[in-house]
Design a protein around this motif. Structure first.
Motif, PDB file in Angstrom:
ATOM      1  N   UNK A   2      41.857  41.025  38.175  1.00 37.14           N
ATOM      2  CA  UNK A   2      42.122  42.714  37.433  1.00 37.14           C
ATOM      3  C   UNK A   2      42.703  43.753  37.672  1.00 37.14           C
ATOM      4  N   UNK A   3      43.426  44.250  36.891  1.00 45.14           N
ATOM      5  CA  UNK A   3      44.250  44.995  36.479  1.00 45.14           C
ATOM      6  C   UNK A   3      43.934  46.794  36.811  1.00 45.14           C
ATOM      7  N   UNK A   4      43.951  46.690  38.700  1.00 49.95           N
ATOM      8  CA  UNK A   4      43.515  48.089  38.739  1.00 49.95           C
ATOM      9  C   UNK A   4      44.427  49.351  39.485  1.00 49.95           C
ATOM     10  N   UNK A   5      44.473  50.547  38.990  1.00 51.00           N
ATOM     11  CA  UNK A   5      45.525  51.218  38.909  1.00 51.00           C
ATOM     12  C   UNK A   5      44.878  52.544  40.286  1.00 51.00           C
ATOM     13  N   UNK A   6      45.706  52.382  41.893  1.00 48.62           N
ATOM     14  CA  UNK A   6      45.635  52.771  42.691  1.00 48.62           C
ATOM     15  C   UNK A   6      46.338  54.160  42.500  1.00 48.62           C
ATOM     16  N   UNK A  27      36.519  46.463  33.337  1.00 50.99           N
ATOM     17  CA  UNK A  27      36.095  44.963  33.700  1.00 50.99           C
ATOM     18  C   UNK A  27      34.330  45.173  34.291  1.00 50.99           C
ATOM     19  N   UNK A  28      33.878  43.699  34.535  1.00 52.99           N
ATOM     20  CA  UNK A  28      32.338  43.832  35.136  1.00 52.99           C
ATOM     21  C   UNK A  28      32.602  44.737  36.667  1.00 52.99           C
ATOM     22  N   UNK A  29      31.611  45.376  37.030  1.00 51.46           N
ATOM     23  CA  UNK A  29      30.967  46.120  38.060  1.00 51.46           C
ATOM     24  C   UNK A  29      30.334  45.144  38.929  1.00 51.46           C
ATOM     25  N   UNK A  69      33.066  35.603  41.962  1.00 54.74           N
ATOM     26  CA  UNK A  69      34.063  35.116  41.202  1.00 54.74           C
ATOM     27  C   UNK A  69      35.158  35.974  41.968  1.00 54.74           C
ATOM     28  N   UNK A  70      34.970  36.705  42.544  1.00 55.81           N
ATOM     29  CA  UNK A  70      35.782  38.096  42.487  1.00 55.81           C
ATOM     30  C   UNK A  70      36.957  37.510  43.985  1.00 55.81           C
ATOM     31  N   UNK A 128      33.716  45.659  43.859  1.00 53.96           N
ATOM     32  CA  UNK A 128      34.265  45.352  43.010  1.00 53.96           C
ATOM     33  C   UNK A 128      34.687  45.466  41.416  1.00 53.96           C
ATOM     34  N   UNK A 129      35.263  45.171  41.103  1.00 55.25           N
ATOM     35  CA  UNK A 129      35.752  45.462  39.561  1.00 55.25           C
ATOM     36  C   UNK A 129      36.243  43.976  38.871  1.00 55.25           C
TER      37      UNK A 129
END
Length: 132
Positions: A2-6, A27-29, A69-70, A128-129
């Motif tokens: 997933x594209x996450x922004x920090x 995405x999916x939580x 799947x994470x 997670x996402x």
């Protein structure tokens, strides 16, 4: 992945050390219940040993994430419940073995009077996402 922004230091907030203040993405939580230092047979790993308990707890988190799947790269938030703040260095060492320092999630550490059984020194939960 997933594209996450920090956002480690939002305007007007002191920079974070060892965590990220804000993590966002779409995405999916995925919510992972608090994990304890139990092996696959339900036996405690590391009685009176915070480092061993932290390593086992992160291994359990890894397995739970994999079931969804994470990976740890998808984790946006960790919450640590410890019976003594002196256990936090062991928790951080176990976390650092699993999570890259440039992908640190948001996190909260709370000292509690006790957990479900007195031999547990910590419980750790994760959010997670995943990509949609």
């Amino acid at each position: 992945m997933t594209e996450l922004t920090r956002i480690p230091a939002p305007d007007g907030v002191a920079p974070a050390t060892g965590y990220t203040h804000v993590v966002l993405g779409t995405g999916r939580f995925v919510a992972i219940s608090g994990q304890l230092a139990l092996d696959e047979n339900g036996k405690l790993v590391g009685e009176n040993d915070p480092a061993a308990q932290a390593r086992q707890t992160f291994e359990n988190l890894r397995r739970c994430l994999a079931a969804a799947g994470a990976t740890f790269d998808d984790v946006i938030k960790l919450t640590y419940y410890v019976t003594d703040m002196a256990h936090i260095p062991a928790v951080r060492a176990a976390r650092d073995a699993c999570i890259s320092p440039d992908r640190l999630p948001a996190s909260t550490a709370v000292q509690v009077a006790g957990l479900v059984r007195p031999e547990f020194l910590m419980e750790i939960e994760a959010y997670a996402i995943l990509p949609e």
